[in-house]
Design a protein around this motif. Structure first.
Motif, PDB file in Angstrom:
ATOM      1  N   UNK A 363       0.824  -1.214   0.000  1.00  0.00           N
ATOM      2  CA  UNK A 363       0.000   0.000   0.000  1.00  0.00           C
ATOM      3  C   UNK A 363       0.852   1.255   0.000  1.00  0.00           C
ATOM      4  N   UNK A 364       1.916   1.236   0.800  1.00  0.00           N
ATOM      5  CA  UNK A 364       2.752   2.429   0.912  1.00  0.00           C
ATOM      6  C   UNK A 364       3.460   2.731  -0.409  1.00  0.00           C
ATOM      7  N   UNK A 365       4.021   1.714  -1.030  1.00  0.00           N
ATOM      8  CA  UNK A 365       4.705   1.921  -2.312  1.00  0.00           C
ATOM      9  C   UNK A 365       3.705   2.453  -3.348  1.00  0.00           C
ATOM     10  N   UNK A 366       2.500   1.877  -3.361  1.00  0.00           N
ATOM     11  CA  UNK A 366       1.485   2.301  -4.337  1.00  0.00           C
ATOM     12  C   UNK A 366       1.008   3.724  -4.080  1.00  0.00           C
ATOM     13  N   UNK A 367       1.107   4.184  -2.829  1.00  0.00           N
ATOM     14  CA  UNK A 367       0.638   5.542  -2.511  1.00  0.00           C
ATOM     15  C   UNK A 367       1.647   6.614  -2.910  1.00  0.00           C
ATOM     16  N   UNK A 368       2.880   6.212  -3.221  1.00  0.00           N
ATOM     17  CA  UNK A 368       3.895   7.178  -3.646  1.00  0.00           C
ATOM     18  C   UNK A 368       3.782   7.434  -5.147  1.00  0.00           C
ATOM     19  N   UNK A 369       4.046   8.659  -5.555  1.00  0.00           N
ATOM     20  CA  UNK A 369       3.992   8.986  -6.974  1.00  0.00           C
ATOM     21  C   UNK A 369       5.212   8.408  -7.707  1.00  0.00           C
ATOM     22  N   UNK A 370       5.057   8.076  -8.991  1.00  0.00           N
ATOM     23  CA  UNK A 370       6.217   7.655  -9.784  1.00  0.00           C
ATOM     24  C   UNK A 370       7.295   8.733  -9.736  1.00  0.00           C
ATOM     25  N   UNK A 371       8.532   8.311  -9.592  1.00  0.00           N
ATOM     26  CA  UNK A 371       9.632   9.261  -9.458  1.00  0.00           C
ATOM     27  C   UNK A 371      10.003   9.558  -8.020  1.00  0.00           C
ATOM     28  N   UNK A 372       9.132   9.154  -7.093  1.00  0.00           N
ATOM     29  CA  UNK A 372       9.431   9.373  -5.676  1.00  0.00           C
ATOM     30  C   UNK A 372      10.604   8.505  -5.237  1.00  0.00           C
ATOM     31  N   UNK A 373      11.350   9.011  -4.277  1.00  0.00           N
ATOM     32  CA  UNK A 373      12.444   8.244  -3.687  1.00  0.00           C
ATOM     33  C   UNK A 373      12.006   7.766  -2.300  1.00  0.00           C
ATOM     34  N   UNK A 374      12.172   6.479  -2.045  1.00  0.00           N
ATOM     35  CA  UNK A 374      11.872   5.928  -0.727  1.00  0.00           C
ATOM     36  C   UNK A 374      13.137   5.288  -0.169  1.00  0.00           C
ATOM     37  N   UNK A 375      13.332   5.471   1.128  1.00  0.00           N
ATOM     38  CA  UNK A 375      14.507   4.932   1.801  1.00  0.00           C
ATOM     39  C   UNK A 375      14.100   3.667   2.542  1.00  0.00           C
ATOM     40  N   UNK A 376      14.758   2.568   2.228  1.00  0.00           N
ATOM     41  CA  UNK A 376      14.451   1.282   2.836  1.00  0.00           C
ATOM     42  C   UNK A 376      15.620   0.780   3.663  1.00  0.00           C
ATOM     43  N   UNK A 377      15.287   0.261   4.837  1.00  0.00           N
ATOM     44  CA  UNK A 377      16.265  -0.476   5.617  1.00  0.00           C
ATOM     45  C   UNK A 377      16.004  -1.959   5.374  1.00  0.00           C
ATOM     46  N   UNK A 378      17.049  -2.696   5.035  1.00  0.00           N
ATOM     47  CA  UNK A 378      16.894  -4.111   4.732  1.00  0.00           C
ATOM     48  C   UNK A 378      17.893  -4.924   5.550  1.00  0.00           C
ATOM     49  N   UNK A 379      17.561  -6.181   5.711  1.00  0.00           N
ATOM     50  CA  UNK A 379      18.475  -7.123   6.358  1.00  0.00           C
ATOM     51  C   UNK A 379      18.892  -8.154   5.314  1.00  0.00           C
ATOM     52  N   UNK A 380      20.187  -8.281   5.096  1.00  0.00           N
ATOM     53  CA  UNK A 380      20.716  -9.249   4.140  1.00  0.00           C
ATOM     54  C   UNK A 380      21.555 -10.268   4.902  1.00  0.00           C
ATOM     55  N   UNK A 381      20.883 -11.397   5.225  1.00  0.00           N
ATOM     56  CA  UNK A 381      21.533 -12.480   5.963  1.00  0.00           C
ATOM     57  C   UNK A 381      22.209 -11.996   7.250  1.00  0.00           C
ATOM     58  N   UNK A 382      21.463 -11.143   7.987  1.00  0.00           N
ATOM     59  CA  UNK A 382      21.964 -10.665   9.256  1.00  0.00           C
ATOM     60  C   UNK A 382      22.727  -9.366   9.189  1.00  0.00           C
TER      61      UNK A 382
END
Length: 498
Positions: A363-382
């Protein structure tokens, strides 16, 4: 003797779509019974005979808090009512007579068999968002309407025009030719908490400017009732009474700020049972702004297949975190791929918001306009990482390229050797696997199960959810049944969808 009021006959038009709020029947109450005990208590000196049966009354209470709350509700109602409208719709339909008159002369039957026009009406609510006449309401209130009449709080009426609709969130924007209106302010969705007082205003049963109060009973509810189960849902739940005709009206906080658009109820009778649902402004506002600015809804696109993080996926993928959303796959040269996101990464946070569920991230990604920048924190194998994703536009072509999608309450994923292996299949390279299925959804009621593979529809091998959706839509347009070939384990089955 029970004195009953005479029953009032009132049919109040409203639209009913699945669980969405619209239409009902009113009943009348009974006059209270005469109570001989109460009459005895009111006689002089009668209480002396009952002293041994009575308790001392409550001591004088401090009602300041209750009076203050009552005043708060009064202030909210007075402040918000000028922003609330009633929406009356008319829908024209062509119908053919089921029975032809007897004794028709030969050769003139076609004169009686011609389509006849009928007009249906409905009622809903809306809320003014701008001084120049933009109004937010539900898509199901105005869907297929041939005419709109908007009644303002002062009782005046004006013709309304549909500016844009979004069935995937059940939001619509209409416009009236008026200036100097009193718009309602948007509230901050991050400040809405379970237990907060709230007020619903609308036209239940056609009773315009009706105010009901309650609390926020829950957040982030998903019911699978919007967009044929393929919509974007993140409902606020409230026990403020919501009834047919409330659809499209505002749910406000005690500051008079808009926090939701009243949309649906959970009820066996069609009337309020204390469980109502409202679209939060976090979903409704971006849709409103997109429609007003561009005439259509534009959504962000990540280009990644998402999966839940649970006991099964933690064990299967050897994840090092127990909460978030796992990246199942990424499309080449799409936003997620360009940002360096890889299959197996777990998204734990986006733009400072904790990611707990797949549908909330979607829902959050879909609510952003095309071209928007979103900052994600991810976990890659710890190993924690942070990436910035530049979103593209979510289009039919992009979804078809990706292949994965939701339809009929089911999450559909193209069959590949990797996805097939997860569900016990080997040498499977085509078709759509049902990876998730909502209870009581359209596909669930059709007998489909998680793990089923839809190999073909109407004779066409399937490669994407969008392809299946298009085939079923064409069958519906032609009013013909659609034959689905399914694979369940080592069996092939035929399912006919009407």
């Amino acid at each position: 003797m029970i004195n009953q009021w005479k029953h009032m006959s009132a049919v109040l038009a409203a639209m009913l779509i699945g669980s969405l709020v619209t239409g009902v029947v009113m009943s009348t109450p009974e006059v209270l019974r005469h109570d001989p005990v109460a009459e005895t208590l009111n006689r002089p000196n009668a209480s002396a005979n009952l002293d041994n049966r009575s308790r001392a009354p409550l001591p004088a209470q401090d009602l300041q808090a209750a009076v203050g709350l009552s005043q708060a509700f009064r202030n909210v109602a007075e402040y918000a009512r000028p922003s609330v409208v009633s929406i009356n719709t008319t829908v024209k339909r062509s119908v053919r007579p089921r029975v032809l008159p007897r004794g028709i002369a030969p050769g003139v039957e076609d004169l009686f068999d011609r389509p006849q026009e009928r007009q249906a009406s409905g009622v809903g609510s809306g809320v003014i968002i701008s001084t120049d006449g933009y109004i937010l309401t539900n898509n199901h209130v105005v869907e297929d309407a041939d005419g709109l009449e908007v009644e303002l709080s002062d009782g005046s009426t004006v013709e309304g025009k549909i500016i844009g609709t979004d069935p995937q969130t059940d939001v619509a924007v209409i416009k009236i030719d008026r200036q100097g209106l009193e718009p309602i302010p948007f509230g901050n969705p991050d400040n809405v908490q379970v237990g907060d007082w709230c007020v619903a205003i609308g036209s239940p049963f056609g009773l315009d400017q009706t105010v009901t109060a309650g609390i926020i009973s829950g957040k982030n509810r998903v019911r699978g009732i919007v967009g044929n189960g393929d919509g974007f849902e993140d409902f606020l739940q409230t026990d403020a009474a919501i009834n047919p005709g409330n659809s499209g009206g505002p749910l406000v906080n005690l500051r008079g700020e808009l926090i939701g658009i009243n949309t649906a109820i959970m009820s066996r009778t069609g009337s309020s049972a204390g469980i109502g649902f409202a679209i939060p402004v976090s979903l409704a506002r971006p849709v409103f702004e997109s429609i007003v600015e561009s005439g259509s809804v534009r959504r962000g696109f990540l280009g990644a297949e998402l999966g839940p993080v649970n006991e099964d996926t933690v064990a299967e993928l050897d994840l090092k975190v127990s909460r978030g959303v796992v990246i199942r796959s990424v499309l080449d040269n799409k936003p997620a791929d360009r940002a360096g996101i890889r299959p197996g990464d777990v998204v734990t946070e986006v733009d400072g918001r904790e990611v707990k569920r797949l549908d909330l991230l979607r829902n959050y990604i879909a609510s952003r306009l095309p071209g928007s920048k979103v900052v994600m924190k991810i976990d890659r194998r710890g190993r924690p990482m942070q990436v910035t994703v530049n979103l593209q536009e979510r289009t039919g072509d992009a979804l078809a390229e990706f292949g994965t999608g939701s339809f009929g309450g089911a999450q559909l994923t193209p069959a590949t050797p990797q996805t097939a292996k997860r569900f016990g299949y080997s040498n499977l390279n085509s078709g759509l696997i049902i990876t998730e299925l909502k209870d009581d959804s359209e596909f669930d009621q059709s007998g489909l199960e998680v793990g089923d593979v839809i190999e073909s529809a109407a004779g066409e091998p399937l490669k994407s959810a969008e392809q299946l959706k298009a085939i079923l839509a064409e069958c519906e347009r032609q009013n013909v049944a659609c034959r689905l070939v399914l694979r369940r384990g080592n069996q092939r089955m035929l399912l006919v969808i009407k």
